[in-house]
Motif scaffolding. Sequence first.
Motif, PDB file in Angstrom:
ATOM      1  N   MET A 177      16.524  43.749  55.209  1.00  0.00           N
ATOM      2  CA  MET A 177      15.893  42.959  54.159  1.00  0.00           C
ATOM      3  C   MET A 177      16.525  43.202  52.794  1.00  0.00           C
ATOM      4  SD  MET A 177      13.697  40.573  53.548  1.00  0.00           S
ATOM      5  CE  MET A 177      12.507  40.482  54.903  1.00  0.00           C
ATOM      6  N   ASP A 178      17.020  44.399  52.544  1.00  0.00           N
ATOM      7  CA  ASP A 178      17.610  44.644  51.225  1.00  0.00           C
ATOM      8  C   ASP A 178      18.974  43.972  51.071  1.00  0.00           C
ATOM      9  OD1 ASP A 178      18.984  46.331  52.914  1.00  0.00           O
ATOM     10  OD2 ASP A 178      18.789  48.115  51.667  1.00  0.00           O
ATOM     11  N   ALA A 179      19.476  43.336  52.138  1.00  0.00           N
ATOM     12  CA  ALA A 179      20.692  42.526  52.041  1.00  0.00           C
ATOM     13  C   ALA A 179      20.375  41.064  51.747  1.00  0.00           C
ATOM     14  CB  ALA A 179      21.511  42.628  53.326  1.00  0.00           C
ATOM     15  N   VAL A 180      19.093  40.741  51.613  1.00  0.00           N
ATOM     16  CA  VAL A 180      18.650  39.385  51.274  1.00  0.00           C
ATOM     17  C   VAL A 180      18.381  39.328  49.776  1.00  0.00           C
ATOM     18  CG1 VAL A 180      16.859  37.629  51.630  1.00  0.00           C
ATOM     19  CG2 VAL A 180      17.621  39.060  53.550  1.00  0.00           C
ATOM     20  N   PRO A 181      19.044  38.456  49.032  1.00  0.00           N
ATOM     21  CA  PRO A 181      18.803  38.391  47.587  1.00  0.00           C
ATOM     22  C   PRO A 181      17.323  38.216  47.253  1.00  0.00           C
ATOM     23  CG  PRO A 181      20.737  37.094  48.152  1.00  0.00           C
ATOM     24  CD  PRO A 181      20.112  37.523  49.457  1.00  0.00           C
ATOM     25  N   GLY A 182      16.833  39.108  46.406  1.00  0.00           N
ATOM     26  CA  GLY A 182      15.430  39.055  46.014  1.00  0.00           C
ATOM     27  C   GLY A 182      14.464  39.542  47.068  1.00  0.00           C
ATOM     28  N   GLU A 183      14.990  39.961  48.230  1.00  0.00           N
ATOM     29  CA  GLU A 183      14.139  40.405  49.340  1.00  0.00           C
ATOM     30  C   GLU A 183      13.007  39.423  49.604  1.00  0.00           C
ATOM     31  OE1 GLU A 183      12.912  44.457  49.461  1.00  0.00           O
ATOM     32  OE2 GLU A 183      14.934  45.233  49.092  1.00  0.00           O
ATOM     33  N   ARG A 184      13.307  38.137  49.449  1.00  0.00           N
ATOM     34  CA  ARG A 184      12.273  37.128  49.701  1.00  0.00           C
ATOM     35  C   ARG A 184      11.857  37.204  51.169  1.00  0.00           C
ATOM     36  NH1 ARG A 184      17.114  34.573  50.059  1.00  0.00           N
ATOM     37  NH2 ARG A 184      17.328  32.939  51.661  1.00  0.00           N
ATOM     38  N   GLU A 185      10.630  36.948  51.414  1.00  0.00           N
ATOM     39  CA  GLU A 185       9.994  37.011  52.734  1.00  0.00           C
ATOM     40  C   GLU A 185       9.739  38.446  53.188  1.00  0.00           C
ATOM     41  OE1 GLU A 185       8.941  34.254  53.225  1.00  0.00           O
ATOM     42  OE2 GLU A 185      10.417  32.876  52.406  1.00  0.00           O
ATOM     43  N   ALA A 186       9.866  39.428  52.293  1.00  0.00           N
ATOM     44  CA  ALA A 186       9.575  40.815  52.669  1.00  0.00           C
ATOM     45  C   ALA A 186       8.068  41.026  52.775  1.00  0.00           C
ATOM     46  CB  ALA A 186      10.172  41.778  51.656  1.00  0.00           C
ATOM     47  N   LEU A 187       7.688  41.875  53.704  1.00  0.00           N
ATOM     48  CA  LEU A 187       6.288  42.294  53.844  1.00  0.00           C
ATOM     49  C   LEU A 187       6.095  43.744  53.419  1.00  0.00           C
ATOM     50  CD1 LEU A 187       5.408  40.563  57.232  1.00  0.00           C
ATOM     51  CD2 LEU A 187       4.401  40.050  55.004  1.00  0.00           C
ATOM     52  N   ALA A 258      24.839  43.813  45.504  1.00  0.00           N
ATOM     53  CA  ALA A 258      25.542  43.722  46.781  1.00  0.00           C
ATOM     54  C   ALA A 258      24.991  42.594  47.643  1.00  0.00           C
ATOM     55  CB  ALA A 258      25.448  45.054  47.523  1.00  0.00           C
ATOM     56  N   ALA A 259      23.675  42.374  47.581  1.00  0.00           N
ATOM     57  CA  ALA A 259      23.072  41.308  48.383  1.00  0.00           C
ATOM     58  C   ALA A 259      23.621  39.942  47.989  1.00  0.00           C
ATOM     59  CB  ALA A 259      21.554  41.337  48.227  1.00  0.00           C
ATOM     60  N   HIS A 260      23.806  39.715  46.698  1.00  0.00           N
ATOM     61  CA  HIS A 260      24.379  38.444  46.242  1.00  0.00           C
ATOM     62  C   HIS A 260      25.845  38.325  46.664  1.00  0.00           C
ATOM     63  CE1 HIS A 260      21.035  36.830  43.889  1.00  0.00           C
ATOM     64  NE2 HIS A 260      20.778  38.078  43.514  1.00  0.00           N
ATOM     65  N   ARG A 261      26.559  39.438  46.627  1.00  0.00           N
ATOM     66  CA  ARG A 261      27.957  39.410  47.058  1.00  0.00           C
ATOM     67  C   ARG A 261      28.054  39.129  48.553  1.00  0.00           C
ATOM     68  NH1 ARG A 261      29.266  44.021  45.320  1.00  0.00           N
ATOM     69  NH2 ARG A 261      29.385  45.202  47.264  1.00  0.00           N
ATOM     70  N   VAL A 262      27.172  39.730  49.332  1.00  0.00           N
ATOM     71  CA  VAL A 262      27.150  39.480  50.771  1.00  0.00           C
ATOM     72  C   VAL A 262      26.849  38.005  51.056  1.00  0.00           C
ATOM     73  CG1 VAL A 262      25.835  39.907  52.883  1.00  0.00           C
ATOM     74  CG2 VAL A 262      26.616  41.829  51.501  1.00  0.00           C
ATOM     75  N   ALA A 263      25.920  37.441  50.300  1.00  0.00           N
ATOM     76  CA  ALA A 263      25.578  36.032  50.503  1.00  0.00           C
ATOM     77  C   ALA A 263      26.790  35.136  50.245  1.00  0.00           C
ATOM     78  CB  ALA A 263      24.420  35.635  49.590  1.00  0.00           C
ATOM     79  N   ARG A 282      30.010  27.156  67.274  1.00  0.00           N
ATOM     80  CA  ARG A 282      28.781  26.803  66.573  1.00  0.00           C
ATOM     81  C   ARG A 282      28.169  28.054  65.949  1.00  0.00           C
ATOM     82  NH1 ARG A 282      30.995  22.862  67.490  1.00  0.00           N
ATOM     83  NH2 ARG A 282      30.288  20.945  68.524  1.00  0.00           N
ATOM     84  N   VAL A 283      27.796  27.955  64.680  1.00  0.00           N
ATOM     85  CA  VAL A 283      27.180  29.074  63.970  1.00  0.00           C
ATOM     86  C   VAL A 283      25.670  28.875  63.950  1.00  0.00           C
ATOM     87  CG1 VAL A 283      27.072  30.368  61.807  1.00  0.00           C
ATOM     88  CG2 VAL A 283      29.218  29.300  62.512  1.00  0.00           C
ATOM     89  N   ALA A 284      24.931  29.873  64.446  1.00  0.00           N
ATOM     90  CA  ALA A 284      23.466  29.812  64.359  1.00  0.00           C
ATOM     91  C   ALA A 284      23.074  29.913  62.896  1.00  0.00           C
ATOM     92  CB  ALA A 284      22.837  30.937  65.177  1.00  0.00           C
ATOM     93  N   GLY A 285      22.117  29.131  62.507  1.00  0.00           N
ATOM     94  CA  GLY A 285      21.796  29.194  61.085  1.00  0.00           C
ATOM     95  C   GLY A 285      20.560  28.422  60.725  1.00  0.00           C
ATOM     96  N   PRO A 286      20.260  28.496  59.436  1.00  0.00           N
ATOM     97  CA  PRO A 286      21.063  29.156  58.394  1.00  0.00           C
ATOM     98  C   PRO A 286      20.976  30.681  58.474  1.00  0.00           C
ATOM     99  CG  PRO A 286      19.026  28.324  57.448  1.00  0.00           C
ATOM    100  CD  PRO A 286      19.056  27.833  58.872  1.00  0.00           C
ATOM    101  N   ALA A 287      22.135  31.314  58.357  1.00  0.00           N
ATOM    102  CA  ALA A 287      22.193  32.772  58.401  1.00  0.00           C
ATOM    103  C   ALA A 287      21.759  33.348  57.060  1.00  0.00           C
ATOM    104  CB  ALA A 287      23.616  33.232  58.734  1.00  0.00           C
ATOM    105  N   GLU A 288      20.968  34.420  57.100  1.00  0.00           N
ATOM    106  CA  GLU A 288      20.459  35.047  55.879  1.00  0.00           C
ATOM    107  C   GLU A 288      20.721  36.548  55.826  1.00  0.00           C
ATOM    108  OE1 GLU A 288      19.231  33.459  53.398  1.00  0.00           O
ATOM    109  OE2 GLU A 288      18.504  31.529  54.140  1.00  0.00           O
ATOM    110  N   GLY A 289      21.264  37.113  56.900  1.00  0.00           N
ATOM    111  CA  GLY A 289      21.539  38.547  56.927  1.00  0.00           C
ATOM    112  C   GLY A 289      23.006  38.832  56.676  1.00  0.00           C
ATOM    113  N   PRO A 290      23.403  40.092  56.743  1.00  0.00           N
ATOM    114  CA  PRO A 290      24.805  40.460  56.514  1.00  0.00           C
ATOM    115  C   PRO A 290      25.649  40.307  57.781  1.00  0.00           C
ATOM    116  CG  PRO A 290      23.509  42.431  56.790  1.00  0.00           C
ATOM    117  CD  PRO A 290      22.538  41.291  56.871  1.00  0.00           C
ATOM    118  N   PHE A 291      25.309  39.346  58.609  1.00  0.00           N
ATOM    119  CA  PHE A 291      26.014  39.076  59.858  1.00  0.00           C
ATOM    120  C   PHE A 291      25.687  37.645  60.275  1.00  0.00           C
ATOM    121  CE2 PHE A 291      22.108  41.457  60.370  1.00  0.00           C
ATOM    122  CZ  PHE A 291      21.320  40.603  61.128  1.00  0.00           C
TER     123      PHE A 291
END
Length: 353
Positions: A177-187, A258-263, A282-291
Amino acid sequence: MRTDGHDLRHHGDAEVRDGGSALVDLAVNVRADTPPRWLREHIAESLTSLAAYPDGRAARAAVAARHGLPVERVLLTAGAAEAFVLLARGLKVRQSVVVHPQFTEPEAALRDAGHRVDRVVLRAEDGFRLDPAAVPEDADLVVIGNPTNPTSVLHPAETIAGLARDGRTLVVDEAFMDAVPGEREALAGRTDVPGLVVLRSLTKTWGLAGLRIGYLLAAQETVAELERAQPLWPVSTPALAAAEACVSPRALAEAAHAAHRVAADRAHLVAGLEEFAADGVRVAGPAEGPFVLVRMPRAAAVRRHLRDLGFAVRRGDTFPGLDEEWLRLAVRDRVTVNSFLQALDQAVTLARR
């Protein structure tokens, strides 16, 4: 451990062990060029205290403050993987459900502890999106990743929170989750979701897989129950020093950057992969993680050719819900990605022969 043909104990590091150590690593989801120098030096300073038994109070308080929680709701663990073992051994579970495809250690730990495990398998044609109605109502333990490894899907927080029930433990693996900009959708930090257990890892963003440090956030009584299942002093002094440092304001700011750079790097990778659409990629998506998760014809052969060309990628068929047509690719910098895309072009051509 194999179930239904899936090797639940196969992980990305297997691709780069032994003879794979010289390969460019796109198989392991640890951020490249980590840990940073300042963190290495901070950990090294802790070595002067090795004669004393580990004291986790400061690190626990730092993690609690980072999420706005009382310390009683925090449990430090030897990596997030230890938390799965504690949950499997420490909780009384009647019916457990693991939402797949996802990190396979939760199911492996549950099975090792003697629990029956049911699977909810999300479908590629649905974008690997969670259908809450697919989770059995009588399940008293539900495990899901967010963003999910290996699909890179980021589920809405409220959709996951909607799985909570009285008498149910809802485990959300937020290792990425810390690789997602703003950690949106975090619980993490939520106290209004009954039975919620959130797992966090500090090994991915900070390159500390060899140190083993993570933590668990849950209700005080759940933390106390799991703590009783831990051995004495489960987290080493260097790992505790790392935990405290990695939740500091400086570290959080660096992780956010780093999260923005990864994105941005992920978008570059996805754009390059889309150039192979005519080859069936085919790319599964939309991808939101660092992979990213990729489907392609003859993926097993492509993976072998990529190894010959100097690149390690993660096979997908060990994840329940996936088969040999899937590969997982870690996001790397643009120079590395460009080199990889050139190698992929050659590997796809070779696999067709």
